[in-house]
Design a protein around this motif. Structure first.
Motif, PDB file in Angstrom:
ATOM      1  N   ILE A  93      59.833  12.915  44.562  1.00  0.00           N
ATOM      2  CA  ILE A  93      60.349  12.308  45.774  1.00  0.00           C
ATOM      3  C   ILE A  93      60.656  10.834  45.523  1.00  0.00           C
ATOM      4  O   ILE A  93      60.227  10.254  44.514  1.00  0.00           O
ATOM      5  CB  ILE A  93      59.363  12.455  46.945  1.00  0.00           C
ATOM      6  N   GLU A  94      61.393  10.220  46.468  1.00  0.00           N
ATOM      7  CA  GLU A  94      61.803   8.835  46.320  1.00  0.00           C
ATOM      8  C   GLU A  94      60.665   7.903  46.745  1.00  0.00           C
ATOM      9  O   GLU A  94      59.701   8.305  47.399  1.00  0.00           O
ATOM     10  CB  GLU A  94      63.043   8.553  47.181  1.00  0.00           C
ATOM     11  N   ASP A  95      60.824   6.670  46.351  1.00  0.00           N
ATOM     12  CA  ASP A  95      59.875   5.629  46.753  1.00  0.00           C
ATOM     13  C   ASP A  95      60.279   5.139  48.138  1.00  0.00           C
ATOM     14  O   ASP A  95      61.339   4.558  48.313  1.00  0.00           O
ATOM     15  CB  ASP A  95      59.895   4.476  45.741  1.00  0.00           C
ATOM     16  N   ALA A 100      65.627  11.402  51.225  1.00  0.00           N
ATOM     17  CA  ALA A 100      65.917  12.788  51.621  1.00  0.00           C
ATOM     18  C   ALA A 100      64.833  13.748  51.154  1.00  0.00           C
ATOM     19  O   ALA A 100      64.398  14.622  51.909  1.00  0.00           O
ATOM     20  CB  ALA A 100      67.278  13.196  51.061  1.00  0.00           C
ATOM     21  N   ARG A 101      64.366  13.570  49.915  1.00  0.00           N
ATOM     22  CA  ARG A 101      63.332  14.478  49.411  1.00  0.00           C
ATOM     23  C   ARG A 101      61.997  14.215  50.092  1.00  0.00           C
ATOM     24  O   ARG A 101      61.223  15.158  50.329  1.00  0.00           O
ATOM     25  CB  ARG A 101      63.203  14.335  47.898  1.00  0.00           C
ATOM     26  N   THR A 102      61.696  12.965  50.384  1.00  0.00           N
ATOM     27  CA  THR A 102      60.454  12.659  51.095  1.00  0.00           C
ATOM     28  C   THR A 102      60.455  13.331  52.462  1.00  0.00           C
ATOM     29  O   THR A 102      59.452  13.927  52.890  1.00  0.00           O
ATOM     30  CB  THR A 102      60.289  11.138  51.243  1.00  0.00           C
ATOM     31  N   GLU A 103      61.571  13.243  53.167  1.00  0.00           N
ATOM     32  CA  GLU A 103      61.669  13.891  54.473  1.00  0.00           C
ATOM     33  C   GLU A 103      61.566  15.409  54.347  1.00  0.00           C
ATOM     34  O   GLU A 103      60.970  16.072  55.209  1.00  0.00           O
ATOM     35  CB  GLU A 103      62.990  13.501  55.132  1.00  0.00           C
ATOM     36  N   GLU A 140      53.591  10.187  33.296  1.00  0.00           N
ATOM     37  CA  GLU A 140      54.301   9.372  34.261  1.00  0.00           C
ATOM     38  C   GLU A 140      53.347   8.344  34.871  1.00  0.00           C
ATOM     39  O   GLU A 140      52.116   8.522  34.848  1.00  0.00           O
ATOM     40  CB  GLU A 140      54.891  10.249  35.373  1.00  0.00           C
ATOM     41  N   PRO A 141      53.855   7.298  35.441  1.00  0.00           N
ATOM     42  CA  PRO A 141      52.972   6.359  36.138  1.00  0.00           C
ATOM     43  C   PRO A 141      52.245   7.051  37.286  1.00  0.00           C
ATOM     44  O   PRO A 141      52.746   8.010  37.880  1.00  0.00           O
ATOM     45  CB  PRO A 141      53.939   5.288  36.651  1.00  0.00           C
ATOM     46  N   LEU A 142      51.050   6.565  37.591  1.00  0.00           N
ATOM     47  CA  LEU A 142      50.280   7.140  38.691  1.00  0.00           C
ATOM     48  C   LEU A 142      51.024   7.052  40.012  1.00  0.00           C
ATOM     49  O   LEU A 142      50.772   7.840  40.941  1.00  0.00           O
ATOM     50  CB  LEU A 142      48.936   6.418  38.807  1.00  0.00           C
ATOM     51  N   SER A 143      51.955   6.134  40.100  1.00  0.00           N
ATOM     52  CA  SER A 143      52.692   5.964  41.355  1.00  0.00           C
ATOM     53  C   SER A 143      53.509   7.197  41.718  1.00  0.00           C
ATOM     54  O   SER A 143      53.766   7.451  42.898  1.00  0.00           O
ATOM     55  CB  SER A 143      53.602   4.740  41.258  1.00  0.00           C
ATOM     56  N   GLU A 144      53.940   7.988  40.707  1.00  0.00           N
ATOM     57  CA  GLU A 144      54.710   9.201  40.995  1.00  0.00           C
ATOM     58  C   GLU A 144      53.871  10.183  41.793  1.00  0.00           C
ATOM     59  O   GLU A 144      54.338  10.761  42.786  1.00  0.00           O
ATOM     60  CB  GLU A 144      55.192   9.838  39.694  1.00  0.00           C
TER      61      GLU A 144
END
Length: 420
Positions: A93-95, A100-103, A140-144
């Motif tokens: 999903i996006e940051d 769109a993917r977050t929604e 990947e970074p933990l933020s993902e």
């Protein structure tokens, strides 16, 4: 330049043009419907990938134990409302909150009553020589993973301990993991945990349940066969009711969304068999409906050869002219003349009719001759059924002539009739 001097003959040019057209149509068909005919060739962490980070082996395992698995590429949230188990495996999903993917993820979370979420962990690069394999993978970074947790409002933190985990506890089987990715949360009830955090946690309410798996290694291809990871992966799905209900695996959050199409569905197995059958039937009907193929047939001659055509036309003219009785009388006269010509000795005196009457009496055919003459006299041209009666009379005349002339050479009655 003449046609002979050209690089191709006419037939060769048509063949080349046909091959080029077929190639163009095939390329366009595969470009539009290629994914509908076969699974997309992918090596990433999705439902079709057989690579080390793919989920194809996990879904095949679930199908093997009797769980119906459906891969969703469109409007997964709507399908989740039917009570099915929904799996969101390593969503991307996006940051931010308005991507769109977050929604889409939030909509699935709100619609699904039974939800399995597996957090992302690795990024993979496909092998340029083998499209379904990976060349290498990296963390990947933990933020993902944290973005997914925050979008679901789980109030949890994603961590990666710098040491291995020796002791696991919880109601589910212990995993076999190296350098696991874990969750620290006070909101989730742990299903598999250690002192450093939980591998799988559960959030449940009245009529709904959500399970979050922090580390995807337990169900990716490279880790599914280690220890009890396969058993753990199955138990996670069964805890949500998979098996009694179908498991819908979302692929829209991997960028694999596909608009529904009737044509695509008709090209998928097993409907493609019905499609091929319909096309075959349509082809046969078109073939049968063709006016002609090749050179036209020559028209039939205006006058057919042989006697049959002459006889049929003469009979038709007599029928339309209303001369049935005259035709029957003429046929009887011709039959009598034929009998007299064949049986009467040369130079014998007497009228032909009288002589035929004597011969018929000598052979016991007087009654037959009188019946035939009476039948011919009674034919009425205008009366209904006259045609059938004329045919019957003609048949009787034919039989009488055959009976009279058959064996005429050694007929004993002929000499007695002549002497009398």
């Amino acid at each position: 330049m003449s046609a002979v001097d050209g690089p191709f003959t006419r037939r060769g040019a048509l063949a080349v043009g046909g091959v080029a057209l077929a190639s163009l149509l095939a390329a366009g068909f595969l470009g539009v419907f290629g994914d509908a005919i076969s699974d997309p060739p992918t090596a990433l962490a999705d439902a079709w990938s057989p690579s080390a980070v793919g989920h194809r082996a996990y879904l095949a395992l679930l199908r093997e134990v009797g769980v119906p698995v459906i891969v969703s590429r469109h409007r997964t949230a709507d399908k989740a409302q039917d009570g099915a188990v929904v799996a969101v495996l390593e969503p991307r999903i996006e940051d931010g909150e308005h991507g769109a993917r977050t929604e889409t993820l939030v909509a699935i979370d709100r619609a699904a009553r039974r939800l399995l979420v597996v957090l992302p962990k690795r990024a993979a690069a496909p092998d340029p020589l083998q499209r379904r394999w990976i060349a290498h993978a990296s963390l990947e970074p933990l933020s993902e993973a944290q973005r997914v947790v925050d979008a679901l409002e789980l109030d949890s933190e994603v961590v990666r301990p710098d040491h291995s985990i020796a002791a696991w506890r919880g109601p589910l089987p212990a995993p076999a993991l190296d350098a696991p990715q874990l969750l620290r949360s006070k909101r989730l009830a742990p299903l598999v945990e250690s002192d450093d955090g939980m591998l799988a946690g559960e959030l449940a309410g009245e009529g709904w349940r959500t399970i979050v798996v922090a580390d995807p290694d337990v169900l990716e291809t490279h880790g599914l066969g280690r220890g009890d990871n396969a058993l753990l992966a199955i138990r996670l799905a069964e805890r949500l009711g998979a098996g009694e209900r179908p498991l819908i695996v979302d692929e829209t959050l991997h960028g694999n969304e596909e608009q529904p199409s009737l044509v695509r569905e008709l090209l998928r197995f097993p409907l493609v068999l019905a499609t091929l059958q319909a096309l075959l039937v349509a082809g046969l009907l078109a073939w049968a409906a063709l006016v002609r193929f090749g050179r036209p047939r020559p028209p039939p001659p205006a006058l057919a050869p042989g006697k049959a055509f002459l006889v049929e036309n003469t009979a038709e003219l007599l029928r339309h002219g209303g001369h049935l009785r005259h035709a029957a009388a003429a046929y009887l006269r011709a039959a009598k003349d034929d009998i007299v010509a064949r049986l009467r000795p040369p130079g014998e005196p007497g009228a032909p009719d009288a002589w035929l009457a004597r011969i018929a009496a000598a052979r016991g055919r007087t009654r037959d001759l009188r019946m035939i003459e009476e039948r011919v006299r009674k034919i009425e041209d205008a009366r209904h059924g006259a045609e059938a009666e004329t045919v019957r009379a003609a048949q009787a005349i034919h039989r009488f002539r055959q009976e009279m002339t058959h064996g005429a050479a050694d007929d004993p009655g002929r000499d007695r009739a002549a002497q009398g």
